[in-house]
Design an enzyme around this catalytic site. Structure first.
Site, mmCIF file in Angstrom:
data_model
loop_
_atom_site.group_PDB
_atom_site.id
_atom_site.type_symbol
_atom_site.label_atom_id
_atom_site.label_comp_id
_atom_site.label_asym_id
_atom_site.label_seq_id
_atom_site.Cartn_x
_atom_site.Cartn_y
_atom_site.Cartn_z
ATOM 1 N N LYS A 13 -6.557 4.231 3.481
ATOM 2 C CA LYS A 13 -6.689 4.222 4.948
ATOM 3 C C LYS A 13 -5.886 5.364 5.581
ATOM 4 O O LYS A 13 -6.379 6.063 6.454
ATOM 5 C CB LYS A 13 -6.199 2.881 5.533
ATOM 6 C CG LYS A 13 -6.942 1.661 5.009
ATOM 7 C CD LYS A 13 -6.503 0.375 5.706
ATOM 8 C CE LYS A 13 -5.064 -0.037 5.473
ATOM 9 N NZ LYS A 13 -4.741 -0.386 4.082
ATOM 10 N N ARG A 88 -3.241 -7.082 11.080
ATOM 11 C CA ARG A 88 -3.173 -7.596 9.715
ATOM 12 C C ARG A 88 -3.238 -9.116 9.694
ATOM 13 O O ARG A 88 -3.227 -9.703 8.625
ATOM 14 C CB ARG A 88 -1.845 -7.168 9.078
ATOM 15 C CG ARG A 88 -1.955 -5.984 8.102
ATOM 16 C CD ARG A 88 -0.533 -5.669 7.673
ATOM 17 N NE ARG A 88 -0.381 -4.971 6.439
ATOM 18 C CZ ARG A 88 -0.228 -3.656 6.316
ATOM 19 N NH1 ARG A 88 -0.319 -2.882 7.365
ATOM 20 N NH2 ARG A 88 0.004 -3.116 5.131
ATOM 21 N N ARG A 122 1.525 6.344 -6.509
ATOM 22 C CA ARG A 122 1.673 7.018 -5.219
ATOM 23 C C ARG A 122 3.095 7.550 -5.025
ATOM 24 O O ARG A 122 4.064 6.886 -5.333
ATOM 25 C CB ARG A 122 1.332 6.033 -4.098
ATOM 26 C CG ARG A 122 1.388 6.648 -2.722
ATOM 27 C CD ARG A 122 0.571 5.872 -1.736
ATOM 28 N NE ARG A 122 1.187 4.619 -1.352
ATOM 29 C CZ ARG A 122 0.681 3.815 -0.407
ATOM 30 N NH1 ARG A 122 -0.445 4.151 0.209
ATOM 31 N NH2 ARG A 122 1.277 2.701 -0.103
ATOM 32 N N ARG A 155 7.808 4.760 -2.546
ATOM 33 C CA ARG A 155 8.148 3.701 -1.596
ATOM 34 C C ARG A 155 8.631 2.472 -2.368
ATOM 35 O O ARG A 155 8.030 2.112 -3.380
ATOM 36 C CB ARG A 155 6.908 3.328 -0.778
ATOM 37 C CG ARG A 155 6.552 4.350 0.267
ATOM 38 C CD ARG A 155 5.206 4.103 0.907
ATOM 39 N NE ARG A 155 4.889 2.720 1.207
ATOM 40 C CZ ARG A 155 3.822 2.336 1.917
ATOM 41 N NH1 ARG A 155 2.994 3.247 2.406
ATOM 42 N NH2 ARG A 155 3.586 1.072 2.142
ATOM 43 N N ARG A 166 2.224 -7.652 -1.960
ATOM 44 C CA ARG A 166 1.420 -7.104 -0.845
ATOM 45 C C ARG A 166 -0.050 -7.483 -1.003
ATOM 46 O O ARG A 166 -0.734 -7.753 -0.020
ATOM 47 C CB ARG A 166 1.566 -5.576 -0.796
ATOM 48 C CG ARG A 166 2.918 -5.163 -0.237
ATOM 49 C CD ARG A 166 3.238 -3.738 -0.596
ATOM 50 N NE ARG A 166 2.471 -2.766 0.148
ATOM 51 C CZ ARG A 166 2.245 -1.527 -0.278
ATOM 52 N NH1 ARG A 166 2.691 -1.126 -1.454
ATOM 53 N NH2 ARG A 166 1.565 -0.693 0.469
#
Ligand code: AMP
Length: 212
Positions: A13, A88, A122, A155, A166
């Site tokens: 996203k 969310r 990532r 992160r 998550r």
């Protein structure tokens, strides 16, 4: 154009929003980026949400809704916006409906296995927010941002325990929004498994058909 980007963490996203904001000339509003900036600047909000973000849980609705309300009131949102990572939860979506109408909600679809692969590889530049992937989009020099020369970081919520949390938070709290927006006739499903430019082109076509 007033857009919401929906989809699991790691679906791309933020990457697609970074392309779309330039093409459409509208701001990219990522609630995750706003929280990370608050944490970096050690504001009162940042101190409040730091542990929540590290665990992968959701920040309380009241806090998140007020932050978005303030951001959407800024002048640059008059022509439109891309909301990435908000809403969310159903209460957040109800609150957003009170603030503004929407042109479309894009649902980025990606398998669970691919989500885990993408998130665990990532890496990010802390100061610019630029996103890399160890395999799919590596920096020119290992571990270093191409533009700033700063070391890249992972992160805390891209570590394995937090990724799994998550995903379950997404399935429980956010997935119901797919039906919520489908019923309102706003939802467009997009296959998020190809390259960022292909995903953007696919989305652009769908949005042009929908909006014009
Ligand atoms: P993201 O960068 O979108 O993956 O968001 C990172 C983290 O910020 C999430 O795991 C949550 O802890 C928090 N967060 C971002 N957006 C929201 C939201 N709309 N509601 C609650 N928490 C959020």
């Amino acid at each position: 154009m007033k857009l919401v980007f929906l989809g699991p963490p790691g679906a791309g996203k933020g990457t697609i929003a970074a392309i779309a904001k330039d093409k459409y000339g509208i701001p990219h509003i990522s609630t995750g980026d706003l929280f990370r900036a608050a944490i970096k600047n050690e504001t009162a909000l940042g101190l409040k949400v730091k542990e929540i973000l590290a665990s992968g849980d959701l920040v309380p609705d009241s806090v998140t809704i007020e932050m978005v309300r303030e951001r959407l009131a800024c002048d640059d949102c008059r022509k439109g916006f891309i909301l990435d990572g908000f809403p969310r939860t159903v209460p957040q979506a109800d609150a957003l409906a009170q603030m503004t109408g929407l042109d479309a909600v894009v649902n980025f679809q990606l398998s669970r296995a691919e989500v885990v692969r993408r998130l665990s590889g990532r890496r990010m530049c802390k100061s610019t927010g630029r996103i890399y992937h160890l395999v799919y989009n590596p920096p020119k020099v290992d571990g270093i941002d191409d533009e700033t020369g700063e070391p890249l970081y992972q992160r805390p919520d891209d570590q394995e325990d937090a990724i799994l949390n998550r995903l379950s938070v997404y399935e429980k709290s956010t997935e119901p929004l797919i039906q919520y927006y489908r019923e309102k006739g706003l939802l467009s499903d997009i296959d998020a498994s190809s390259s960022p430019s292909d995903v953007f082109e696919g989305m652009d076509k769908v949005l042009k058909n929908r909006i014009h």
